[in-house]
Motif scaffolding. Structure first.
Motif, PDB file in Angstrom:
ATOM      1  N   GLY A  26       4.016  10.873  -6.754  1.00  0.00           N
ATOM      2  CA  GLY A  26       4.991  11.342  -7.724  1.00  0.00           C
ATOM      3  C   GLY A  26       6.424  11.290  -7.236  1.00  0.00           C
ATOM      4  N   ARG A  27       7.292  11.861  -8.072  1.00  0.00           N
ATOM      5  CA  ARG A  27       8.726  11.791  -7.850  1.00  0.00           C
ATOM      6  C   ARG A  27       9.140  12.494  -6.560  1.00  0.00           C
ATOM      7  NH1 ARG A  27      12.475  13.303 -12.813  1.00  0.00           N
ATOM      8  NH2 ARG A  27      13.857  11.505 -12.589  1.00  0.00           N
ATOM      9  N   LYS A  28       8.379  13.515  -6.179  1.00  0.00           N
ATOM     10  CA  LYS A  28       8.714  14.314  -4.992  1.00  0.00           C
ATOM     11  C   LYS A  28       8.931  13.430  -3.768  1.00  0.00           C
ATOM     12  CE  LYS A  28       5.416  16.089  -2.624  1.00  0.00           C
ATOM     13  NZ  LYS A  28       4.275  16.875  -2.095  1.00  0.00           N
ATOM     14  N   THR A  29       8.027  12.477  -3.533  1.00  0.00           N
ATOM     15  CA  THR A  29       8.116  11.651  -2.330  1.00  0.00           C
ATOM     16  C   THR A  29       9.295  10.686  -2.401  1.00  0.00           C
ATOM     17  OG1 THR A  29       5.727  11.810  -2.048  1.00  0.00           O
ATOM     18  CG2 THR A  29       6.840  10.076  -0.835  1.00  0.00           C
ATOM     19  N   LEU A  30       9.558  10.157  -3.596  1.00  0.00           N
ATOM     20  CA  LEU A  30      10.715   9.267  -3.740  1.00  0.00           C
ATOM     21  C   LEU A  30      12.009  10.003  -3.399  1.00  0.00           C
ATOM     22  CD1 LEU A  30      10.017   7.164  -6.964  1.00  0.00           C
ATOM     23  CD2 LEU A  30      10.388   6.279  -4.657  1.00  0.00           C
ATOM     24  N   ASN A  31      12.079  11.279  -3.783  1.00  0.00           N
ATOM     25  CA  ASN A  31      13.294  12.067  -3.521  1.00  0.00           C
ATOM     26  C   ASN A  31      13.356  12.602  -2.092  1.00  0.00           C
ATOM     27  OD1 ASN A  31      14.154  11.736  -6.153  1.00  0.00           O
ATOM     28  ND2 ASN A  31      13.182  13.614  -6.871  1.00  0.00           N
ATOM     29  N   GLU A  61       0.829  -1.199   0.000  1.00  0.00           N
ATOM     30  CA  GLU A  61       0.000   0.000   0.000  1.00  0.00           C
ATOM     31  C   GLU A  61       0.868   1.255   0.000  1.00  0.00           C
ATOM     32  OE1 GLU A  61      -3.574   2.129   2.625  1.00  0.00           O
ATOM     33  OE2 GLU A  61      -2.788   0.154   3.210  1.00  0.00           O
ATOM     34  N   LEU A  62       1.952   1.210   0.773  1.00  0.00           N
ATOM     35  CA  LEU A  62       2.869   2.347   0.816  1.00  0.00           C
ATOM     36  C   LEU A  62       3.463   2.618  -0.563  1.00  0.00           C
ATOM     37  CD1 LEU A  62       4.520   4.499   2.279  1.00  0.00           C
ATOM     38  CD2 LEU A  62       6.114   2.706   3.002  1.00  0.00           C
ATOM     39  N   SER A  63       3.820   1.573  -1.270  1.00  0.00           N
ATOM     40  CA  SER A  63       4.397   1.733  -2.610  1.00  0.00           C
ATOM     41  C   SER A  63       3.416   2.431  -3.538  1.00  0.00           C
ATOM     42  CB  SER A  63       4.760   0.363  -3.201  1.00  0.00           C
ATOM     43  OG  SER A  63       5.692  -0.298  -2.391  1.00  0.00           O
ATOM     44  N   PHE A  64       2.127   2.018  -3.467  1.00  0.00           N
ATOM     45  CA  PHE A  64       1.116   2.653  -4.309  1.00  0.00           C
ATOM     46  C   PHE A  64       0.968   4.135  -3.968  1.00  0.00           C
ATOM     47  CE2 PHE A  64      -1.026  -1.725  -4.710  1.00  0.00           C
ATOM     48  CZ  PHE A  64      -0.309  -1.994  -5.871  1.00  0.00           C
ATOM     49  N   LYS A  65       1.008   4.444  -2.680  1.00  0.00           N
ATOM     50  CA  LYS A  65       0.860   5.839  -2.261  1.00  0.00           C
ATOM     51  C   LYS A  65       2.056   6.684  -2.715  1.00  0.00           C
ATOM     52  CE  LYS A  65      -2.322   5.554   1.632  1.00  0.00           C
ATOM     53  NZ  LYS A  65      -3.276   6.491   1.009  1.00  0.00           N
ATOM     54  N   VAL A  66       3.250   6.116  -2.579  1.00  0.00           N
ATOM     55  CA  VAL A  66       4.450   6.852  -3.005  1.00  0.00           C
ATOM     56  C   VAL A  66       4.426   7.083  -4.512  1.00  0.00           C
ATOM     57  CG1 VAL A  66       6.960   6.684  -3.249  1.00  0.00           C
ATOM     58  CG2 VAL A  66       5.880   6.126  -1.066  1.00  0.00           C
ATOM     59  N   LEU A  67       4.062   6.063  -5.262  1.00  0.00           N
ATOM     60  CA  LEU A  67       3.981   6.221  -6.712  1.00  0.00           C
ATOM     61  C   LEU A  67       2.908   7.232  -7.092  1.00  0.00           C
ATOM     62  CD1 LEU A  67       4.356   2.509  -7.897  1.00  0.00           C
ATOM     63  CD2 LEU A  67       6.003   4.357  -8.205  1.00  0.00           C
ATOM     64  N   GLY A  68       1.801   7.201  -6.352  1.00  0.00           N
ATOM     65  CA  GLY A  68       0.712   8.138  -6.624  1.00  0.00           C
ATOM     66  C   GLY A  68       1.074   9.582  -6.338  1.00  0.00           C
TER      67      GLY A  68
END
Length: 426
Positions: free
Chosen positions: A118-123, A109-116
């Motif tokens: 956008g790039r901002k959260t990954l960075n 679920e966390l992965s889906f939220k991070v992907l949703g």
């Protein structure tokens, strides 16, 4: 901080691994700041902790935003910005809408939220809170990627291990047939080659005092689903041949057809009268449509005859008086499928065996393989011609010739199906 044991191979099952790696497993204990603190204090905090990617802003222990190092430093690097912002509240450079997740959230679920998001959260990372909404710490996109990659690798490992073990089981089911084949035949070959580690093709041989029973079986599908079907068919076939109906391949096919249709709930409405189909399958309107194409052969060694019944699988033979390949055509109904009637009757065909006669059976994985310059099927004609040119050679040598021709013909084309091929000289 992400536990280094993540990178070590675990022997646990996937469900246990996924339960262990939730959002809290990514938790980094990072000092937060409050809206009352200045940008100068945030600068000092970032300088003291060079590993901090971001800093959470909390009020009454509840997160209200996220200050990212790169954006913060770039903002203050502009001319006169230190003079303008150093003594002002840190919320001037705060992201007011960061990703905030519960510490018990699953990695999926966390992965889906991070992907949703956008790039901002990954960075920049995300904020992790407890069940009361209180700040616990931060999680990073880098750690999330590591966990997701680890879980995917574990999933692949577990699936591969399961398939490898399934291959051992399937091969163990074939062992007794190999032993009986060696006992009743002098010059023969049996080539069994699943497209994947396991497959839906299967062969069967059982010796009796007055002869032996042979079957080449092509079940629905390949890989794991096909392998499950072969185990079902092998179990049924073993029980069917306990009776004297081994002398009647067509009758054995009819019994097998009924057993498969009942076991898998593949019964049309008229045929189901008198049967409680719910007893055998939860499916009624959405039933499966699985079964097998096969050739059943009884070889009577007392009177030198072969009785053949085929369900969409022909029998090829070359007798000792002619080099021409001849064909015994099968019935055009497979075993167990929804469109095969419950009371369908296959046909027995008898062949008088003389010394030196060559018998061949193959599943359609060989003849249907696409290849060659025209990208068409290998075909029965090419298969027959190969055998006609080489039938005087020992059977195992014929196997090598046929399979090499098959591999050469396939070339770079994708393998379509499992391959099972057998031949013997009487």
């Amino acid at each position: 901080m992400l536990d280094q044991s993540l990178l070590n191979q675990s022997r646990a099952g996937l469900s246990e691994i996924e339960a262990e790696y939730i959002a809290s497993s990514l938790l980094r204990i990072c000092p937060p700041v409050s809206p009352q603190q200045t940008n100068l204090e945030v600068t000092n905090l970032l300088n003291e902790h060079p590993d901090l990617i971001s800093v959470a802003v909390i009020e009454d222990n509840k997160p209200i935003g996220l200050i990212t190092r790169n954006i913060f430093m770039e903002g203050l690097a502009k001319p006169f910005h230190h003079d303008l912002f150093d003594r002002k509240s840190c919320i001037a450079f705060m992201d007011k809408d960061p990703l905030i997740v519960d510490n018990n959230m699953s990695i999926q679920e966390l992965s889906f939220k991070v992907l949703g998001s956008g790039r901002k959260t990954l960075n920049d990372g995300f904020i992790i809170i407890d069940e009361n909404g209180d700040y616990l710490g931060l999680g990073s996109g880098e750690d999330l990627v590591k966990v997701v990659s680890f879980l995917q690798a574990e999933k692949n490992r577990l699936v591969t291990e399961s398939i490898n073990y399934a291959s051992v089981i399937q091969k163990s089911f074939l062992r007794s047939s190999r032993e009986d084949m060696s006992a009743v035949l002098q010059d023969y070959f049996m080539h069994w080659e699943p497209r994947d580690k396991v497959g839906g093709d299967y062969y069967f041989c059982k010796k009796f005092d007055d002869g032996f029973f042979l079957a080449l079986i092509d079940c629905t599908g390949h890989g794991v689903p096909g392998a499950f079907m072969t185990l079902i068919m092998a179990s049924f076939l073993d029980h069917i041949l306990v009776e004297d109906n081994r002398h009647d391949p067509a009758g054995a096919l009819a019994i097998m057809n009924k057993k498969v249709k009942l076991a898998l709930g593949q019964i049309s409405q008229p045929a189901a009268e008198g049967f409680d189909s719910d007893r055998f399958s939860a499916k009624r309107n959405g039933q499966s449509d699985d079964g097998m194409d096969t050739a059943f052969c009884w070889v009577n060694t007392q009177n030198n005859t072969l009785t053949y019944a085929g369900a969409k699988t022909p029998l090829f033979y070359i007798d000792s008086t002619s080099s021409n390949m001849q064909l015994m055509e099968p019935d055009r109904k497979g075993v167990g499928y929804v469109d095969t009637p419950m009371d369908y009757e296959w046909t027995n065909q008898e062949l008088l065996l003389d010394k030196g006669m060559c018998i061949y059976l193959t599943t359609d994985g060989l003849v249907d393989q696409i290849g060659g310059p025209k990208k068409i099927a290998f075909g029965k004609k090419r298969f027959s011609a190969l055998l006609q040119d080489n039938y005087l050679k020992p059977m195992q040598e014929q196997e090598v010739i046929v399979m090499q021709a098959y591999y050469d013909y396939q070339g770079k084309q994708k393998r379509r199906d499992d391959v099972c091929l057998m031949g013997f000289r009487y």
